[in-house]
Design an enzyme around this catalytic site. Structure first.
Site, PDB file in Angstrom:
ATOM      1  N   ASP A 263      -5.931   1.938  -3.293  1.00 31.07           N
ATOM      2  CA  ASP A 263      -7.173   1.686  -2.560  1.00 31.07           C
ATOM      3  C   ASP A 263      -7.600   2.918  -1.768  1.00 31.07           C
ATOM      4  OD1 ASP A 263      -5.280   1.605  -0.524  1.00 31.07           O
ATOM      5  OD2 ASP A 263      -6.068  -0.227   0.407  1.00 31.07           O
TER       6      ASP A 263
ATOM      7  N   ASP B  84      -2.470   6.267  -3.486  1.00 30.28           N
ATOM      8  CA  ASP B  84      -1.330   5.618  -2.850  1.00 30.28           C
ATOM      9  C   ASP B  84      -0.865   4.477  -3.743  1.00 30.28           C
ATOM     10  OD1 ASP B  84      -3.389   3.827  -2.424  1.00 30.28           O
ATOM     11  OD2 ASP B  84      -2.757   3.280  -0.406  1.00 30.28           O
TER      12      ASP B  84
ATOM     13  N   SER C 132       0.819  -1.218   0.000  1.00 33.71           N
ATOM     14  CA  SER C 132       0.000   0.000   0.000  1.00 33.71           C
ATOM     15  C   SER C 132       0.852   1.268   0.000  1.00 33.71           C
ATOM     16  CB  SER C 132      -0.954  -0.046   1.197  1.00 33.71           C
ATOM     17  OG  SER C 132      -1.929   0.947   1.116  1.00 33.71           O
TER      18      SER C 132
ATOM     19  N   ASP D  88      -1.128   1.244  -3.995  1.00 30.97           N
ATOM     20  CA  ASP D  88      -2.018   0.219  -4.557  1.00 30.97           C
ATOM     21  C   ASP D  88      -3.389   0.775  -4.912  1.00 30.97           C
ATOM     22  OD1 ASP D  88      -2.901   0.548  -1.934  1.00 30.97           O
ATOM     23  OD2 ASP D  88      -3.466  -1.558  -1.708  1.00 30.97           O
TER      24      ASP D  88
END
Length: 447
Positions: free
Chosen positions: A244, A240, A100, A242
């Site tokens: 999400d 960010d 992440s 990833d």
């Protein structure tokens, strides 16, 4: 053995803490636990842009194939794409390899069940037990019963098309800046906004395996804040690693965090009659300013522990449609089963266009209370010292007395890093800054 799974899967420094052997074990045990009884189960595997992703993907896939499951390789796609595509492709499970927002040396492995939800604690514990038992009872098929891997070339396109369809009209005439954090959104976000007719300006969309989250993205939005003003954009979005989560930037270059995004979206959904029970789900870390604004808008708040998984649990319990965190994890449960940065960005952009107001105007109904967050680096086995040490407990009581009901102290161990987070809110920025640093230093002195 300590619990392997944190608040967002298994995470650690790649190749020392999160090793190839561990990835293999997780693939083998995860495939066994999540697909028990299924004939030739199908598991999706994706990753972000970290250099360690290739190593961990190879090991994870080997583990999946070793129990006779099929591994479907999605390549570099956002975490929410895995949640969506697991449902869309009727897979038995999905796995994302990502850490992440963490620096490049970290990586992580998180699982989704066949409905696209992150796993319960019980299922995660079940996976760990299989590993600790040295795979007792886990089959080792041979010959034609081994699993195969295949590459799904349409994964990115399928996810991008889905995200575009979550808003009812195009974004023609809008100038939008994107910071892709040199991460998993570097193709899907740009394509979605351009396909919808926006004039798109992009930074940090050139991943090289080592530059993910490096002075960019939602954890370092300063470059985007300047870029929005420089290019004369209507608004900007920072993802960010990833994708999400996302944060927004208004036309004046001011950062708009998850609390503002949640207020904006909740207010709009309430206006059109789509906010279930006029309720928004947030965490205890949300700013008190959000409470005040929502009260004025007739929106009720449900509060959970920190972590989007706990927000999601509360949402699914009562079928609430919107929830999230100040950090920019926003869940639109009508569209996806996890935080989705691209879907969030598209909703915000479409609301700005529909309301024919600037983002700063739409956010002006909420005033943030000054808030300070200080991270104290604390070993994992000492993270609960603030609960047990009498001097720390007394210091917290003294601060709460000084705040006199207008503000609060919140101390929370990180679920993914060796940190204790000290958060204070109050009316006086200088005062709470001093208090927060003093409390963090006191915690550090006790290690």
């Amino acid at each position: 053995m300590d619990r392997m799974f944190g608040t967002d899967g298994v995470r650690g420094i790649a190749n020392t803490e999160l090793t190839a052997q561990m990835a293999y074990n997780l693939g083998r045990a995860g495939a066994y636990v999540l697909t028990e009884g299924a004939h030739k189960p199908k598991i999706l595997v994706a990753k972000d842009t970290r250099i360690s992703g290739d190593m961990l993907e190879s090991a994870l896939v080997a583990g999946i194939l070793s129990v006779g499951a099929e591994a479907v390789i999605l390549g570099v796609v956002p975490t929410p794409a895995v949640a969506y595509l697991t449902r869309e492709y009727n897979a038995d499970a999905g796995v994302m390899i990502s850490a992440s927002h963490n620096p490049v040396e970290y990586n992580g492995i998180k699982f989704f069940n066949n409905k696209g939800y992150k796993l319960s604690d019980e299922l995660e514990d079940g996976i760990q037990k299989v590993i600790e038992s040295d795979f007792e009872g886990v089959p080792s098929p041979i010959g034609i019963d081994l699993g195969r891997e295949r590459i799904e070339v349409a994964a990115l396109e399928d996810y991008t098309e889905f995200a575009k369809q979550t808003i009812p009209y195009n974004l023609k005439g809008m100038k939008i800046a994107l910071d892709c954090a040199n991460g998993a959104s570097y193709k899907s976000a740009v394509k979605a906004f351009r396909d919808l007719g926006a004039d798109v300006f992009v930074i940090n969309d050139n991943p090289d395996g080592t530059n993910i989250n490096k002075n960019c993205g939602s954890t370092h939005p300063e470059e985007l804040m300047d870029y929005v003003v420089k290019k004369g954009c209507d608004l900007g979005f920072a993802f960010d690693g990833d994708a999400d989560r996302c944060l927004a930037v208004d036309e004046n270059g001011k950062l708009i965090n998850g609390d503002f995004i949640l207020m904006l979206c909740a207010n709009y959904l309430k206006e059109i009659g789509k906010l279930k029970d006029d309720t928004l789900v947030v965490t205890v870390m949300s700013n008190l300013g959000l409470d005040i604004a929502c009260r004025g808008l007739g929106i009720k708040l449900e509060k959970t522990k920190v972590g989007d998984r706990y927000v999601l649990e509360e949402m699914t319990k009562d079928n609430y449609v919107l929830g999230g965190e100040q950090s920019g994890h926003v869940i639109f449960l009508d569209y996806n089963t996890t935080g989705d940065g691209l879907v969030t960005a598209l909703q915000v952009a479409s609301i700005v266009k529909k309301k024919e107001k600037t983002l700063s105007e739409l956010c002006s109904v909420m005033k943030e209370l000054p808030q300070v967050l200080v991270n104290a680096t604390v070993p994992n086995d000492k993270k609960n010292i603030y609960l047990e040490d009498a001097e720390i407990v007394e210091a917290i009581k003294e601060i709460e007395a000084k705040l006199n009901g207008v503000g609060r102290v919140l101390i929370r161990p990180s679920g993914t890093e060796p940190l204790v987070r000290v958060m204070l809110e109050g009316e006086n920025q200088v005062e709470i800054d001093e208090m927060a640093h003093g409390l963090a230093n006191l915690i550090l002195s006790k290690i």
